[in-house]
Write an enzyme that holds these catalytic residues in place. Structure first.
Site, mmCIF file in Angstrom:
data_model
loop_
_atom_site.group_PDB
_atom_site.id
_atom_site.type_symbol
_atom_site.label_atom_id
_atom_site.label_comp_id
_atom_site.label_asym_id
_atom_site.label_seq_id
_atom_site.Cartn_x
_atom_site.Cartn_y
_atom_site.Cartn_z
ATOM 1 N N ARG A 38 0.823 -1.212 0.000
ATOM 2 C CA ARG A 38 0.000 0.000 0.000
ATOM 3 C C ARG A 38 0.860 1.267 0.000
ATOM 4 O O ARG A 38 0.513 2.252 0.651
ATOM 5 C CB ARG A 38 -0.935 0.043 1.215
ATOM 6 C CG ARG A 38 -2.071 -0.943 1.163
ATOM 7 C CD ARG A 38 -3.170 -0.468 0.218
ATOM 8 N NE ARG A 38 -4.230 -1.448 0.121
ATOM 9 C CZ ARG A 38 -5.357 -1.394 0.832
ATOM 10 N NH1 ARG A 38 -5.589 -0.416 1.640
ATOM 11 N NH2 ARG A 38 -6.258 -2.345 0.693
ATOM 12 N N ARG A 42 -3.983 6.389 0.744
ATOM 13 C CA ARG A 42 -4.579 7.587 1.352
ATOM 14 C C ARG A 42 -3.667 8.338 2.295
ATOM 15 O O ARG A 42 -3.939 9.476 2.651
ATOM 16 C CB ARG A 42 -5.864 7.199 2.086
ATOM 17 C CG ARG A 42 -7.022 7.017 1.126
ATOM 18 C CD ARG A 42 -8.174 6.351 1.813
ATOM 19 N NE ARG A 42 -7.737 5.063 2.331
ATOM 20 C CZ ARG A 42 -8.545 4.155 2.833
ATOM 21 N NH1 ARG A 42 -9.833 4.389 2.921
ATOM 22 N NH2 ARG A 42 -8.075 3.005 3.262
ATOM 23 N N ARG A 51 -8.144 11.362 -5.442
ATOM 24 C CA ARG A 51 -9.371 10.640 -5.085
ATOM 25 C C ARG A 51 -10.569 11.560 -4.837
ATOM 26 O O ARG A 51 -11.702 11.106 -4.802
ATOM 27 C CB ARG A 51 -9.103 9.753 -3.868
ATOM 28 C CG ARG A 51 -8.432 8.444 -4.211
ATOM 29 C CD ARG A 51 -9.393 7.405 -4.752
ATOM 30 N NE ARG A 51 -10.221 6.857 -3.679
ATOM 31 C CZ ARG A 51 -11.453 7.205 -3.411
ATOM 32 N NH1 ARG A 51 -12.058 8.118 -4.132
ATOM 33 N NH2 ARG A 51 -12.122 6.652 -2.409
ATOM 34 N N ASP A 87 -6.408 -3.462 -7.474
ATOM 35 C CA ASP A 87 -6.950 -4.079 -6.258
ATOM 36 C C ASP A 87 -7.167 -5.568 -6.502
ATOM 37 O O ASP A 87 -7.477 -5.975 -7.624
ATOM 38 C CB ASP A 87 -8.269 -3.425 -5.840
ATOM 39 C CG ASP A 87 -8.609 -3.768 -4.400
ATOM 40 O OD1 ASP A 87 -8.162 -3.045 -3.492
ATOM 41 O OD2 ASP A 87 -9.283 -4.800 -4.178
#
Ligand code: CP3
Length: 356
Positions: A38, A42, A51, A87
Site C-alpha cells: 500500500r 490515502r 481521489r 486491487d
C-alpha cells in the site's frame, strides 16, 4: 519452491541486477531492498487529492492515472520496487460479481455466492482481456519507471478472494465463507478452481505486459488452522504457483500465518511474506534457506517516534543477518493516517543500516 528463472527478453541488465530481483533470487545485494505494501494510498496528500476527483474504481480503470499513482509513490519514497496500482477484487467483476467500493464500508459485493448453484453460474476468466485496463497500466508503468526499478504485479489468492465472494465484503470471523467450505466441499472446490485458473491467467497476462515479479495476497488465510489449510486451500495454491510464468519470482504473502508457514512454502513461492506477529529469524530457520522472506515491521510502528522506528528496523535487519533473500517490508499495508515523512525515513534507514 525453487525456480531457476531465465532472463525474460524484456528484462534489461539493470532490472535483472536490481537489488529487489537479486534478493528474490537469494543473491547477495549491496543493501537490503525495501518496498511497502500500500505504498500508494490515502496516507499521501497527492493520492487524497486525486481521489477527491475520481472514485477508487475509476482510478483503477484509468491506466494513465493508475500508472502515475504507482510511479509517483515509488519515486517519492525511494523504494527498490514499484507495485501496480490496482486491487485484488477487480478480477471478481469479469467473473460475474457486482463490485462496489463504498465510502466508509470498504468493498461490497452485491451478489455474493450463497449456495452451490451460485458457483455453477460463475464464468471462469476465459478471456483475460476483460482486465485489459490493468495490462495497459502495467505497460505504462514499465515505460515510466526508472530502468533499475522492477514492477511487481499482483493478485488475490483464491481463499482470500473466496472469502470476499461469499461474505460479500470484509468479515471478522469469515463465518459464511468457512461454513460454505465445511458444508459443501464440492462447491467450495469448484469455486476455488474457478478462482485459481482465472488468477493464473490474470497474473501471466500482467507478466506479459511487463511485470518483473508477482505477489499473491492471501491476506485472510490466517483464519484457518493447518489441517483446514491443507485440505481446502493448499492444493489450489500448488496449482496456482505451478501455473505462473516460471521466469518471474513469486512472493507468497499472508497475515497471521505463524502456524501455516511451512504449508505455504510447500504450496509455492520464492519469497514468503511474514507479518509482525512472528520472529523473522526463527521463521526463516523453519522455512530453510531455499526461500527468501519479506517483512516484517508492524505498520503501526510507523506512527512511533523515529528513534523507535530506527530501533525496530535495526532489530529486523539484525534478525535477517545479511542472509541473501531478505526483502524489507511491513507485515501488512501502510495505514491511512501514517505520516509520510516517517515512511520516507524508514526507507532511508533500511538502506543506510543494511549497506554492506
Ligand atoms: O500496495 C499497493 O500500493 C498497490 C495497490 C493495492 C491496493 N489494494 C489499493 C487499494 C493492493 C496491492 C491492494 C490489495 C488488496 N486489496 C488486499 C490485499 C492486501 C491487504 O491489505 O491485505 C485486500 C484485502 C484488498 C481489498 C480492499 N481494497 C479493501 C479491504 C479495501 C478497503 C479498505 C481500505 O483500505 O480502504 C480496498 C480499497 C483500496 N485498495 C484502497 C487502495 C489504495 C483505498 C481506496 C480509497 O482510495 O479509498
Amino acid at each position: 519452491m525453487t525456480t531457476d528463472p531465465a532472463p525474460q527478453p524484456t528484462t534489461t541488465d539493470a532490472l535483472w541486477n536490481s537489488r529487489f530481483l537479486r534478493a528474490c533470487r537469494r543473491e547477495p545485494v549491496d543493501a537490503t531492498p525495501v518496498w511497502l505494501m500500500r505504498q500508494a494510498g490515502r496516507y499521501m496528500a497527492e493520492y487524497r487529492s486525486l481521489r477527491s476527483k475520481v472514485s477508487f474504481l475509476e482510478l483503477c480503470k484509468n491506466p494513465e492515472l493508475a500508472a502515475e499513482t504507482t510511479i509517483f509513490a515509488a519515486e517519492v519514497l525511494g523504494v527498490d520496487a514499484a507495485i501496480l496500482f490496482a486491487d485484488i477484487l477487480l478480477i471478481l467483476e469479469p467473473l460475474g460479481f457486482d463490485l462496489e467500493f463504498s465510502k466508509g464500508e470498504g468493498p461490497v459485493i452485491h451478489n455474493p455466492v450463497r449456495e452451490a448453484g451460485d458457483v455453477a453460474g460463475l464464468r471462469p476468466l476465459e478471456d483475460v482481456s476483460a482486465l485489459g485496463y490493468v495490462y495497459e497500466a502495467v505497460r505504462k508503468i514499465r515505460d515510466g519507471l526508472p530502468g533499475n526499478i522492477p514492477l511487481i504485479g499482483f493478485a488475490g489468492a483464491p481463499f482470500t478472494l473466496a472469502c470476499y465472494a461469499i461474505e460479500g465484503g470484509g468479515s471478522r470471523n469469515y463465518e459464511k465463507a468457512k461454513t460454505f467450505m465445511y458444508s459443501d466441499p464440492g462447491a467450495w472446490d469448484a469455486l476455488m478452481t474457478v478462482l485459481t485458473e482465472s488468477t493464473a491467467r490474470y497474473l501471466n497476462a500482467q507478466v506479459t505486459a511487463g511485470a518483473q515479479a508477482v505477489q499473491v495476497f492471501d491476506s485472510w488465510v490466517g483464519s484457518l488452522g493447518p489441517d483446514d489449510y491443507r485440505r481446502f486451500v493448499q492444493p489450489h495454491m500448488k496449482r496456482l504457483f505451478a501455473a505462473i510464468d516460471p521466469s518471474v519470482p513469486k512472493i507468497h504473502f499472508g497475515t497471521d500465518t505463524g502456524s501455516l508457514l511451512e504449508l505455504q512454502r510447500d504450496a509455492g513461492g520464492d519469497v514468503i511474506g511474514l507479518d509482525w506477529r512472528v520472529e523473522l529469524d526463527r521463521c526463516w530457520d523453519r522455512l530453510g534457506p531455499e526461500v527468501g522472506v519479506q517483512g516484517n515491521l508492524d505498520p503501526v510502528v510507523l506512527f512511533a517516534p523515529l528513534a523507535e522506528i530506527a530501533r525496530q528496523t535495526r532489530r529486523i535487519l539484525g534478525q535477517a543477518a545479511n542472509r541473501p533473500g531478505h526483502i524489507f517490508n511491513l507485515g501488512h499495508g501502510i495505514l491511512p493516517h501514517t505520516p509520510v515523512d516517517h515512511v520516507r525515513a524508514l526507507v532511508q534507514m533500511v538502506h543506510e543500516f543494511s549497506a554492506r
